[in-house]
Design a protein around this motif. Structure first.
Motif, short mmCIF file in Angstrom:
data_model
loop_
_atom_site.label_atom_id
_atom_site.label_comp_id
_atom_site.label_asym_id
_atom_site.label_seq_id
_atom_site.Cartn_x
_atom_site.Cartn_y
_atom_site.Cartn_z
N LEU A 37 13.79 -7.55 1.08
CA LEU A 37 12.45 -7.83 1.33
C LEU A 37 12.25 -9.02 2.33
O LEU A 37 11.28 -8.94 3.01
N ALA A 38 13.02 -10.02 2.31
CA ALA A 38 12.77 -11.04 2.90
C ALA A 38 12.99 -10.83 4.30
O ALA A 38 12.33 -10.96 5.44
N ARG A 41 9.90 -8.68 5.59
CA ARG A 41 9.03 -9.53 5.83
C ARG A 41 9.03 -10.34 7.41
O ARG A 41 7.96 -10.70 7.96
N GLN A 42 10.08 -10.83 7.58
CA GLN A 42 10.45 -11.49 8.86
C GLN A 42 10.48 -10.50 10.07
O GLN A 42 9.87 -11.08 10.93
N GLY A 44 9.91 -7.09 10.37
CA GLY A 44 9.20 -5.81 10.27
C GLY A 44 9.92 -4.60 10.54
O GLY A 44 11.01 -4.46 10.01
N GLY A 193 8.87 -3.02 0.81
CA GLY A 193 8.46 -4.37 1.42
C GLY A 193 7.50 -4.13 2.73
O GLY A 193 6.63 -4.66 2.68
N PHE A 197 4.09 -6.09 2.54
CA PHE A 197 3.79 -7.10 3.48
C PHE A 197 3.44 -6.61 4.79
O PHE A 197 2.99 -7.24 5.78
N THR A 199 4.22 -4.08 8.49
CA THR A 199 5.24 -4.28 9.62
C THR A 199 4.32 -4.10 11.04
O THR A 199 2.96 -3.78 10.84
N PRO A 204 -0.21 -3.00 5.54
CA PRO A 204 -0.07 -3.28 4.17
C PRO A 204 -0.98 -2.38 3.50
O PRO A 204 -2.38 -2.10 3.83
N VAL A 223 7.99 -7.60 -5.45
CA VAL A 223 6.55 -7.67 -4.82
C VAL A 223 5.30 -7.72 -5.67
O VAL A 223 4.23 -8.02 -5.18
N HIS A 226 2.03 -9.86 -5.12
CA HIS A 226 1.72 -9.94 -3.87
C HIS A 226 0.84 -8.64 -3.52
O HIS A 226 -0.54 -8.62 -3.01
#
Ligand SMILES: NC(=O)c1ccc[n+]([C@@H]2O[C@H](COP(=O)([O-])OP(=O)(O)OC[C@H]3O[C@@H](n4cnc5c(N)ncnc54)[C@H](O)[C@@H]3O)[C@@H](O)[C@H]2O)c1
Ligand SMILES: N[C@H](CO)Cc1c[nH]c[nH+]1
Ligand SMILES: [Zn+2]
Length: 437
Positions: A37-38, A41-42, A44, A193, A197, A199, A204, A223, A226
């Protein structure tokens, strides 16, 4: 497989480990899912492409993440008319059951003259996860998308893994039948993810729904907050309560129908008849040899399967409530009498001719159901997962005169001065404008 008898002294300890076994197996996925997931998020799309190559053995560019309209149309032409007709039977029944769930708004004027109410509003954008790692699930496309459409959701984005780049055309045909056009070839935690979040390619959504394996279920858990989620619809489970009048082979097949989903699936028989328990166990061994998915089903049965022998059916239902299964089959002479005592189950199947597999495809109620004992507090997917409630209050001077002073008193008691003044200043204004009031 664990065989337990409630009359044995060690029963409670063994049963307790049965209750927690799958939760413990689930712990192993927490860290890898957090890392996925991280990364999504970073980075995409770059992460989606890298992980799709790693887990689904499919090299992709970002431009290839989405299925094109031509690919969806071509898939529909590959499905036989017989299968299209079967899809239609399922879709029609799912649609009518979910239409019947639609709630009504509330609006009334009370004794102080305030109009109060509640309005149901469909979500704007929802992400539908359709599993596809170890089997293809066109039925889950319908179960996810039809209630969303019935509820009035405008945007449906669907993610489905395509191992080795292969998609069962019926999955895309089901999406077409349910009116889903935005479909991505991404699975697992990375799909969750991406929908949570966003991409570069996938916008989203507001809520993510749908079933999946332990990675998908854990990603939804992580998630949550969020975005919204439906429930933890992870690896399948079933409890079958049966008396000795049922054909043991049929019960064995019902147990294996869930075991064949996943090594982490859990199938449990509860019966008051020890000899019947033996016959079902033998039948499971025999049937396992005939199944194509024997490796998955055997692993599930070995690791998580259970046969519980009880004093009577009353005790069987008590244990079933403690297990809070995703699916509960009541294969007994008087299933309604047992059903009256059910407190915790995602879906209940009453009668020897109503196996759980009917509910998976063509029953009508949703097959996306809470697993791993979450039926204690959660329910299956429904139109309510695609809607939210907004309450409203409308009142004039008369209503404020009647209930305002109580509000001022409570605000002062909480020490919240501006709250108290917000009401009392209006009450003062009313006194000034209507001196005789
Ligand atoms: N509860 C319900 O309502 C319901 C309904 C249908 C299916 N199910 C369950 O859905 C699940 C479907 O599972 P599936 O595996 O076939 O498909 P899936 O789509 O849920 O999972 C496949 C994805 O898992 C990810 N993955 C696999 N191994 C991984 C690893 N080592 N590390 C990180 N990610 C990994 C990959 O990204 C892969 O694309 C089964 O457990 C089934 O029981 C539940
Ligand atoms: N039994 C699954 C829910 O746990 C749903 C399903 C889809 N296809 C077959 N079965
Ligand atoms: Zn199933």
């Amino acid at each position: 497989m664990k065989r337990l008898d409630t009359r044995n002294p060690g029963f409670e300890a063994d049963f307790a480990s049965l209750l927690t076994a799958r939760e413990e197996q689930g712990q192993e996925v927490h860290k890898p899912v957090a890392e996925i997931l991280a990364a999504v998020r970073q980075k995409g799309d770059a992460t989606l492409c890298a992980l799709t190559e790693k887990f689904d053995r499919l090299p992709l560019t970002p431009a290839q993440l989405a299925f094109t309209a031509d690919e969806i149309a071509a898939a529909c032409t590959q499905v036989s008319p017989e299968l299209m007709a079967a899809l239609d039977v399922a879709a029609t029944r799912i649609e009518s059951f979910h239409k019947a769930q639609m709630p009504s708004d509330i609006r009334y004027t009370d004794d102080v003259g305030m109009t109060l109410g509640l309005r149901w509003i469909a979500l704007d954008a929802v992400g539908l996860y359709v599993p596809g790692g170890k089997a293809a699930y066109p039925s889950s496309v319908l179960m996810n998308a039809i209630p969303a459409r019935v509820a009035g959701v405008q945007r449906l984005a669907m993610c489905v893994p395509t191992p080795d780049g292969i998609i069962n055309p019926l999955v895309l045909a089901a999406a077409h039948r349910a009116g889903v056009t935005e479909i991505y070839r991404v699975g697992g935690a990375q799909a969750v993810g991406a929908m949570a979040f966003g991409t570069q390619t996938i916008r989203p959504v507001d809520r993510i729904v749908g079933p999946g394996n332990a990675f998908v279920a854990e990603a939804k858990r992580q998630v949550f907050g969020h975005v919204g989620i439906d429930s933890i619809a992870g690896p399948s489970d079933v409890v079958v309560i049966s008396d000795s009048a049922t054909d043991p082979r049929l019960i064995a097949l019902d147990l294996l129908a869930q075991a064949e989903h996943d090594e982490l699936a859990q199938a449990t028989l509860i019966t008051p008849d020890a000899a019947f328990a033996d016959k079902v166990t033998e039948a499971v061994t025999t049937e396992l040899k005939t199944l194509t998915r024997t490796t998955i089903a055997s692993a599930s049965w070995e690791r998580n399967g259970a046969v519980l022998v009880t004093k009577d059916l009353e005790e069987a239902i008590t244990l079933a409530n403690r297990l809070a299964p995703e699916h509960l089959e009541l294969m007994v002479d008087d299933p309604e009498a047992l059903f009256a005592k059910v407190r915790h189950a995602g879906a209940v199947f009453l009668g020897r001719f109503c196996p759980e597999a009917v509910g998976d495809y063509v029953g009508g109620p949703n097959h996306v159901l809470p697993t791993s004992r979450t039926a204690r507090f959660a329910s299956g997917l429904s139109v309510f997962d695609f809607m939210k409630r907004t309450t409203f209050l409308a009142g004039g001077p008369d209503a404020l005169r009647r209930i305002g002073p109580a509000g001022v008193a409570l605000a002062q008691a909480e020490g919240l001065e501006a709250h108290a003044l917000s009401i009392s200043a209006r009450l003062d204004a009313l006194v000034q404008t209507t001196p005789n009031a």
